[in-house]
Design a protein around this motif. Structure first.
Motif, PDB file in Angstrom:
ATOM      1  N   ILE A 132     -33.540  10.089 -13.582  1.00 16.97           N
ATOM      2  CA  ILE A 132     -32.649   9.571 -14.611  1.00 16.97           C
ATOM      3  C   ILE A 132     -32.152   8.176 -14.267  1.00 16.97           C
ATOM      4  O   ILE A 132     -32.242   7.717 -13.134  1.00 16.97           O
ATOM      5  N   ARG A 133     -31.620   7.510 -15.305  1.00 19.49           N
ATOM      6  CA  ARG A 133     -30.769   6.344 -15.141  1.00 19.49           C
ATOM      7  C   ARG A 133     -29.518   6.613 -15.962  1.00 19.49           C
ATOM      8  O   ARG A 133     -29.585   7.294 -16.992  1.00 19.49           O
ATOM      9  N   ALA A 134     -28.374   6.105 -15.519  1.00 22.28           N
ATOM     10  CA  ALA A 134     -27.103   6.400 -16.185  1.00 22.28           C
ATOM     11  C   ALA A 134     -26.300   5.118 -16.391  1.00 22.28           C
ATOM     12  O   ALA A 134     -26.272   4.241 -15.522  1.00 22.28           O
ATOM     13  N   PHE A 135     -25.627   5.045 -17.556  1.00 25.03           N
ATOM     14  CA  PHE A 135     -24.893   3.844 -17.951  1.00 25.03           C
ATOM     15  C   PHE A 135     -23.527   4.230 -18.515  1.00 25.03           C
ATOM     16  O   PHE A 135     -23.375   5.302 -19.119  1.00 25.03           O
ATOM     17  N   SER A 136     -22.561   3.358 -18.330  1.00 21.74           N
ATOM     18  CA  SER A 136     -21.218   3.581 -18.878  1.00 21.74           C
ATOM     19  C   SER A 136     -20.805   2.391 -19.730  1.00 21.74           C
ATOM     20  O   SER A 136     -21.203   1.253 -19.454  1.00 21.74           O
TER      21      SER A 136
ATOM     22  N   ASP B 296     -18.182  14.272 -22.510  1.00 22.59           N
ATOM     23  CA  ASP B 296     -18.559  15.294 -23.495  1.00 22.59           C
ATOM     24  C   ASP B 296     -19.475  14.689 -24.552  1.00 22.59           C
ATOM     25  O   ASP B 296     -20.351  15.359 -25.093  1.00 22.59           O
ATOM     26  N   SER B 297     -19.256  13.392 -24.861  1.00 22.03           N
ATOM     27  CA  SER B 297     -20.034  12.741 -25.915  1.00 22.03           C
ATOM     28  C   SER B 297     -21.193  11.918 -25.366  1.00 22.03           C
ATOM     29  O   SER B 297     -21.739  11.068 -26.071  1.00 22.03           O
ATOM     30  N   SER B 298     -21.576  12.159 -24.127  1.00 14.39           N
ATOM     31  CA  SER B 298     -22.700  11.416 -23.554  1.00 14.39           C
ATOM     32  C   SER B 298     -23.967  11.655 -24.360  1.00 14.39           C
ATOM     33  O   SER B 298     -24.219  12.756 -24.845  1.00 14.39           O
ATOM     34  N   VAL B 299     -24.774  10.606 -24.488  1.00 13.64           N
ATOM     35  CA  VAL B 299     -26.041  10.692 -25.205  1.00 13.64           C
ATOM     36  C   VAL B 299     -27.181  10.698 -24.190  1.00 13.64           C
ATOM     37  O   VAL B 299     -27.176   9.909 -23.241  1.00 13.64           O
ATOM     38  N   VAL B 300     -28.145  11.577 -24.410  1.00 16.40           N
ATOM     39  CA  VAL B 300     -29.313  11.659 -23.538  1.00 16.40           C
ATOM     40  C   VAL B 300     -30.544  11.215 -24.321  1.00 16.40           C
ATOM     41  O   VAL B 300     -30.789  11.692 -25.437  1.00 16.40           O
ATOM     42  N   TYR B 301     -31.303  10.299 -23.751  1.00 15.66           N
ATOM     43  CA  TYR B 301     -32.580   9.883 -24.321  1.00 15.66           C
ATOM     44  C   TYR B 301     -33.680  10.218 -23.311  1.00 15.66           C
ATOM     45  O   TYR B 301     -33.563   9.904 -22.126  1.00 15.66           O
ATOM     46  N   VAL B 302     -34.737  10.845 -23.783  1.00  9.72           N
ATOM     47  CA  VAL B 302     -35.825  11.284 -22.921  1.00  9.72           C
ATOM     48  C   VAL B 302     -37.061  10.429 -23.179  1.00  9.72           C
ATOM     49  O   VAL B 302     -37.486  10.275 -24.335  1.00  9.72           O
ATOM     50  N   LEU B 303     -37.630   9.886 -22.115  1.00  9.27           N
ATOM     51  CA  LEU B 303     -38.877   9.147 -22.224  1.00  9.27           C
ATOM     52  C   LEU B 303     -40.009  10.162 -22.337  1.00  9.27           C
ATOM     53  O   LEU B 303     -40.172  11.025 -21.476  1.00  9.27           O
TER      54      LEU B 303
ATOM     55  N   VAL C  32     -18.241   7.191 -15.298  1.00  7.35           N
ATOM     56  CA  VAL C  32     -18.567   8.370 -16.091  1.00  7.35           C
ATOM     57  C   VAL C  32     -19.641   7.958 -17.084  1.00  7.35           C
ATOM     58  O   VAL C  32     -19.477   6.999 -17.823  1.00  7.35           O
ATOM     59  N   ALA C  33     -20.747   8.675 -17.106  1.00  5.95           N
ATOM     60  CA  ALA C  33     -21.890   8.267 -17.894  1.00  5.95           C
ATOM     61  C   ALA C  33     -21.648   8.425 -19.386  1.00  5.95           C
ATOM     62  O   ALA C  33     -21.208   9.474 -19.849  1.00  5.95           O
ATOM     63  N   SER C  34     -21.925   7.354 -20.120  1.00  3.07           N
ATOM     64  CA  SER C  34     -21.924   7.391 -21.586  1.00  3.07           C
ATOM     65  C   SER C  34     -23.332   7.617 -22.122  1.00  3.07           C
ATOM     66  O   SER C  34     -23.513   8.234 -23.168  1.00  3.07           O
ATOM     67  N   TYR C  35     -24.324   7.091 -21.392  1.00  2.00           N
ATOM     68  CA  TYR C  35     -25.737   7.212 -21.787  1.00  2.00           C
ATOM     69  C   TYR C  35     -26.567   7.569 -20.559  1.00  2.00           C
ATOM     70  O   TYR C  35     -26.376   6.988 -19.484  1.00  2.00           O
ATOM     71  N   ILE C  36     -27.481   8.498 -20.738  1.00  2.00           N
ATOM     72  CA  ILE C  36     -28.390   8.894 -19.655  1.00  2.00           C
ATOM     73  C   ILE C  36     -29.809   8.866 -20.207  1.00  2.00           C
ATOM     74  O   ILE C  36     -30.073   9.415 -21.275  1.00  2.00           O
ATOM     75  N   THR C  37     -30.697   8.193 -19.501  1.00  7.83           N
ATOM     76  CA  THR C  37     -32.115   8.234 -19.846  1.00  7.83           C
ATOM     77  C   THR C  37     -32.827   9.123 -18.831  1.00  7.83           C
ATOM     78  O   THR C  37     -32.485   9.094 -17.640  1.00  7.83           O
ATOM     79  N   VAL C  38     -33.797   9.890 -19.318  1.00 12.96           N
ATOM     80  CA  VAL C  38     -34.504  10.862 -18.473  1.00 12.96           C
ATOM     81  C   VAL C  38     -35.999  10.619 -18.581  1.00 12.96           C
ATOM     82  O   VAL C  38     -36.520  10.434 -19.687  1.00 12.96           O
ATOM     83  N   LYS C  39     -36.671  10.615 -17.438  1.00  3.54           N
ATOM     84  CA  LYS C  39     -38.138  10.494 -17.446  1.00  3.54           C
ATOM     85  C   LYS C  39     -38.720  11.894 -17.515  1.00  3.54           C
ATOM     86  O   LYS C  39     -38.521  12.712 -16.626  1.00  3.54           O
ATOM     87  N   GLN C  40     -39.425  12.170 -18.611  1.00  6.48           N
ATOM     88  CA  GLN C  40     -40.013  13.497 -18.825  1.00  6.48           C
ATOM     89  C   GLN C  40     -41.213  13.678 -17.916  1.00  6.48           C
ATOM     90  O   GLN C  40     -42.069  12.816 -17.814  1.00  6.48           O
TER      91      GLN C  40
END
Length: 480
Positions: free
Chosen positions: A460-464, A432-439, A471-479
């Motif tokens: 995406i890339r995903a990290f815990s 629920d508290s996962s953070v998403v960062y978008v490139l 379970v992903a804590s952080y997800i990075t997304v390529k815009q």
């Protein structure tokens, strides 16, 4: 090689459990409940359902003529704004501040939304310190929430409530499409219409900026060469500790708009310490790097809140920081020594960190390839002594990459579970508290994203950072 070993694939049973527990995290448009067809506000309800602002009940119906509670009204308004998930659910390392109301027990599902509404002046509660989350919201209260959320201050509307607020709502079109004589309590369809009539304005308020700064300028964080409004000679000296939410210092509330500057060294902070007279001699900084820090400071208050702080350059949060990096510059620390300034997004906030010295090993040129980094602070806190990737032997063992170490395409994101397009169609859950960062599209910097950025076809890339969890804590997304 990512540090996952045999834990790369989730067991089917775990995925099924996640789908049930995290169903509320789905980002695809929900089906419009069949009883919406009988509402005069079906267009507004349909649009908000499809935007995931409102949902049906557990019986599959919407019940448009039922009354709405004050907690539910807050959720509609905040979901219409669509702020970053971190402002509602917090992050894996940062809780959201409490709403502060004494009667929210049993309303944990609404607390994050009510807290956001309080922090942004959308709701104020009652003089006795309660919010009455389960009470039916009146039409006057609902339109007041919409007005405030759309950026109208009470002082600009009038002093007579609800008369002046109703008049302003009519003028702004918030009641358009509703009967002239509204009932006392707002039904679900009335609330939907009011929110829909300002939906574009609310959504624009929560929209992320198109671009964030990249490498930046070495002097970008320096304030202008003007005297401080409060005057540095009139600040109060104190020694104390920030709380874990960074909303209190030494027992004093901190304004959400606090100005933070850093200057000098902790050892020199005393009551009679002489401070510069101009902001240009200070470093503009952010409150977010001082979580739980025990440090002296100079501060100014407006009313009961701290509105300005000057803190040492060599103190701050002590621990591990999980972040993406937007660049780095050469600068100097409080002693005048040459160091680096790392520009990061950490806990969904823009935070710059000074390195301990120039012997610090800088991130590799590919730091904008979706990698989430683990920074470790010096013992005193606030300055960075090392940087690790999840695959590095020196990183915390719970810090793992769930994806393969490169961008992977999303096949599906529903029920709180992401399916990756690879030979095994690997799956993982999302906190629920996962953070998403978008490139950003130019590939030069990241910005804070939304769960909606994780969708079919995105890379995406995903990290815990959770022990023994996929379970992903952080997800990075390529815009795109």
């Amino acid at each position: 090689m990512v540090k996952r070993n045999s834990r790369y694939l989730l067991r089917k049973a775990l995925i099924c459990t996640m789908a049930v527990l995290l169903a509320g995290s789905a980002v695809f448009a929900a089906a419009v409940p069949p009883d919406v067809a009988g509402s005069a506000q079906k267009d507004a309800i349909t649009a908000l359902v499809e935007a995931d602002v409102i949902t049906g009940s557990t019986d599959g119906l919407f019940h448009p003529f039922d009354n709405l509670t004050r907690a539910q009204a807050c959720i509609i308004i905040v979901k219409a704004i669509n702020p970053p998930n971190a402002e509602i659910a917090g992050t894996p390392t940062q809780r959201v501040p409490s709403s502060g109301f004494s009667d929210m027990t049993g309303y944990g599902w609404a607390e994050g939304y009510v807290s956001y509404a309080v922090r942004h002046g959308i709701v104020k509660g009652y003089l006795d310190g309660t919010f009455k989350p389960g009470s039916n919201v009146t039409c006057s209260e609902m339109l007041t929430m919409v007005l405030r959320a759309a950026g109208f201050a009470d002082s600009d509307i009038g002093t007579s409530w609800p008369r002046d607020f109703i008049a302003k709502a009519i003028e702004e079109g918030i009641t358009a499409g509703l009967p002239e004589d509204l009932p006392n309590f707002a039904t679900k369809e009335i609330a939907a219409r009011m929110a829909y009539n300002k939906f574009d304005v609310l959504r624009a308020i929560g929209a992320p900026p198109e671009e964030e700064d990249g490498d930046g300028d070495a002097d970008a964080d320096k304030p202008g060469d003007v005297e401080t409004p409060q005057g540095l000679g009139n600040l109060t000296f104190a020694e104390g500790k920030f709380d874990g939410n960074i909303t209190m210092y030494a027992g004093i509330a901190i304004s959400s708009k606090v100005e933070v500057y850093t200057y000098g060294l902790k050892k020199d902070y005393k009551k009679d310490m002489k401070l510069p007279s101009k902001k240009s001699e200070l470093r503009k900084d952010t409150i977010h790097k001082f979580k739980a820090a025990d440090t002296p400071c100079f501060y100014a208050k407006t009313g009961n809140e701290i509105t300005m702080m000057v803190l040492p350059t060599d103190t701050g949060f002590n621990g591990r920081i999980y972040c993406v990096i937007n660049g780095y510059t050469n600068t100097t620390n409080g002693k005048g020594d040459a160091v680096y300034n790392l520009n990061t997004l950490a806990a969904a906030q823009k935070v710059s960190w000074l390195t301990a010295d120039t012997n610090f090993v800088l991130p590799p040129p590919e730091y904008l390839d979706g990698e989430v980094y683990e920074l470790t602070t010096t013992t005193a806190g606030g300055t960075i002594k090392s940087i690790n990737k999840a695959s590095d032997a020196d990183s915390r063992k719970e810090f793992i990459e769930i994806t393969s170490g490169a961008w992977e395409k999303v096949l599906d994101f529903s029920g709180g579970v992401v399916t990756i397009d690879n030979a095994a169609e690997s799956k993982f859950g999302v906190e629920d508290s996962s953070v998403v960062y978008v490139l950003n599209a130019d590939g030069k910097s990241y910005k804070v994203g939304r769960m909606g950025d994780v969708k079919k076809g995105s890379e995406i890339r995903a990290f815990s950072i959770r022990k023994n969890e996929e379970v992903a804590s952080y997800i990075t997304v390529k815009q795109k």
